[in-house]
Design a protein around this motif. Structure first.
Motif, PDB file in Angstrom:
ATOM      1  N   ASN A   1      20.730 -14.174  78.805  1.00 32.83           N
ATOM      2  CA  ASN A   1      19.619 -13.800  79.729  1.00 32.83           C
ATOM      3  C   ASN A   1      18.438 -12.967  79.134  1.00 32.83           C
ATOM      4  N   VAL A   2      17.636 -13.310  79.343  1.00 31.93           N
ATOM      5  CA  VAL A   2      16.313 -12.351  78.798  1.00 31.93           C
ATOM      6  C   VAL A   2      15.620 -11.683  80.185  1.00 31.93           C
ATOM      7  N   LEU A   3      15.514 -10.371  79.958  1.00 29.65           N
ATOM      8  CA  LEU A   3      14.862  -9.451  81.188  1.00 29.65           C
ATOM      9  C   LEU A   3      13.494  -9.702  81.002  1.00 29.65           C
TER      10      LEU A   3
ATOM     11  N   VAL B   1      15.195 -11.924  85.571  1.00 36.09           N
ATOM     12  CA  VAL B   1      15.984 -12.663  84.472  1.00 36.09           C
ATOM     13  C   VAL B   1      15.355 -14.354  84.226  1.00 36.09           C
ATOM     14  N   LEU B   2      15.486 -14.632  82.993  1.00 38.70           N
ATOM     15  CA  LEU B   2      15.348 -15.822  82.481  1.00 38.70           C
ATOM     16  C   LEU B   2      16.744 -16.212  81.561  1.00 38.70           C
TER      17      LEU B   2
ATOM     18  N   MET C   1      33.150 -18.382  84.511  1.00 38.25           N
ATOM     19  CA  MET C   1      31.724 -18.283  84.199  1.00 38.25           C
ATOM     20  C   MET C   1      30.826 -18.000  85.517  1.00 38.25           C
ATOM     21  N   GLY C   2      29.610 -17.495  85.167  1.00 35.85           N
ATOM     22  CA  GLY C   2      28.681 -17.447  86.310  1.00 35.85           C
ATOM     23  C   GLY C   2      27.513 -16.801  85.576  1.00 35.85           C
ATOM     24  N   VAL C   3      26.587 -16.332  86.846  1.00 38.11           N
ATOM     25  CA  VAL C   3      25.202 -15.832  86.186  1.00 38.11           C
ATOM     26  C   VAL C   3      25.417 -14.595  85.326  1.00 38.11           C
ATOM     27  N   MET C   4      26.427 -13.831  85.653  1.00 38.39           N
ATOM     28  CA  MET C   4      26.780 -12.475  84.703  1.00 38.39           C
ATOM     29  C   MET C   4      27.365 -13.038  83.099  1.00 38.39           C
ATOM     30  N   ARG C   5      28.020 -14.121  83.400  1.00 39.62           N
ATOM     31  CA  ARG C   5      28.370 -14.733  81.805  1.00 39.62           C
ATOM     32  C   ARG C   5      27.879 -16.176  81.854  1.00 39.62           C
ATOM     33  N   PRO C   6      26.674 -16.258  81.430  1.00 38.54           N
ATOM     34  CA  PRO C   6      26.019 -17.693  81.232  1.00 38.54           C
ATOM     35  C   PRO C   6      26.500 -18.347  80.173  1.00 38.54           C
ATOM     36  N   LEU C   7      27.095 -19.545  80.416  1.00 39.39           N
ATOM     37  CA  LEU C   7      27.521 -20.289  79.265  1.00 39.39           C
ATOM     38  C   LEU C   7      27.705 -21.912  79.707  1.00 39.39           C
ATOM     39  N   ILE C   8      27.752 -22.675  78.783  1.00 37.62           N
ATOM     40  CA  ILE C   8      27.925 -24.150  78.871  1.00 37.62           C
ATOM     41  C   ILE C   8      29.358 -24.447  78.772  1.00 37.62           C
TER      42      ILE C   8
ATOM     43  N   LEU D   1      29.381 -28.111  81.848  1.00 34.38           N
ATOM     44  CA  LEU D   1      29.304 -27.242  83.123  1.00 34.38           C
ATOM     45  C   LEU D   1      28.533 -26.096  82.929  1.00 34.38           C
ATOM     46  N   VAL D   2      27.489 -25.461  83.830  1.00 40.20           N
ATOM     47  CA  VAL D   2      26.670 -24.365  83.822  1.00 40.20           C
ATOM     48  C   VAL D   2      26.775 -23.941  85.127  1.00 40.20           C
ATOM     49  N   ALA D   3      27.609 -22.524  85.446  1.00 27.89           N
ATOM     50  CA  ALA D   3      27.523 -22.016  86.708  1.00 27.89           C
ATOM     51  C   ALA D   3      26.143 -21.280  86.953  1.00 27.89           C
ATOM     52  N   ILE D   4      25.473 -21.430  88.067  1.00 21.47           N
ATOM     53  CA  ILE D   4      24.125 -21.039  88.127  1.00 21.47           C
ATOM     54  C   ILE D   4      24.119 -20.059  89.326  1.00 21.47           C
ATOM     55  N   GLY D   5      25.261 -19.961  90.125  1.00 21.36           N
ATOM     56  CA  GLY D   5      25.379 -18.794  91.194  1.00 21.36           C
ATOM     57  C   GLY D   5      26.754 -18.599  91.405  1.00 21.36           C
ATOM     58  N   GLY D   6      27.339 -17.177  92.024  1.00 21.03           N
ATOM     59  CA  GLY D   6      28.437 -16.968  92.025  1.00 21.03           C
ATOM     60  C   GLY D   6      29.298 -16.920  90.854  1.00 21.03           C
TER      61      GLY D   6
END
Length: 170
Positions: free
Chosen positions: A35-37, A42-43, A113-120, A84-89
């Motif tokens: 995540n980039v603030l 966030v991006l 995984m989730g927005v707070m732990r972004p990964l593929i 798989l990439v979680a983008i919400g929840g």
């Protein structure tokens, strides 16, 4: 958390975003996203075709949304590699290696995984997997595939979420 077979759910992560405990299943891996603030929020870069960690040419992207507490069926693909990439929840991805010819046959893994732990999360062909929304709100994820879905001949083999075949609970 421990599974039906005593498989631990390792969630410790190194400072670089990599997993502290290696995956038990051959071919399963993750790519840490960052995540980039920005001034407005966030991006997060989701996918770049120039990332050397990617092993596919993306050919099909699916957006899936799960109800709070929702659980998918267990499923696997003969040819398709899921990214798989979680983008919400917050989503729990459970994997089981049912491949007879695999050096890790019978092994299980859990990835949260989730927005707070972004990964593929990369799921190779033949590995059974299922997802659970652990959020109290709808959760969404992207599935980036190397094989477009064929409605006439789906590469999608399913078992019920409560099937006893995978020895680990969704």
């Amino acid at each position: 958390m421990t599974s039906r077979t005593g498989v631990k759910d390792p969630q410790s992560v190194r400072p670089d975003g990599s997993r502290a405990t290696p995956f038990a299943i051959a071919g399963v891996r993750t790519i840490a996203l960052h995540n980039v603030l920005t001034r407005s929020g966030v991006l997060t870069e989701i996918l770049r075709t120039d990332w050397p960690e990617l092993s596919i040419a993306p050919r099909h992207v699916i957006l899936a949304t799960m109800n709070p507490g929702g659980i998918t069926d267990w499923h696997r693909h003969r040819m398709q590699t899921d990214h798989l990439v979680a983008i919400g929840g917050t989503i729990k991805l459970v994997l089981w290696d049912g491949r007879e010819d695999s050096p890790t046959h019978g092994a299980a893994d859990v990835i949260r995984m989730g927005v707070m732990r972004p990964l593929i999360a990369i799921v190779p062909p033949g590995v059974w997997h299922g997802l659970r929304n652990e959020s109290g709100v709808p959760a969404s994820y992207l599935n980036i595939n190397d094989v477009p879905y064929d409605h006439a001949d789906p590469d999608n083999h399913r078992l019920p979420a409560d099937s006893p075949l995978p020895p680990i609970a969704l």
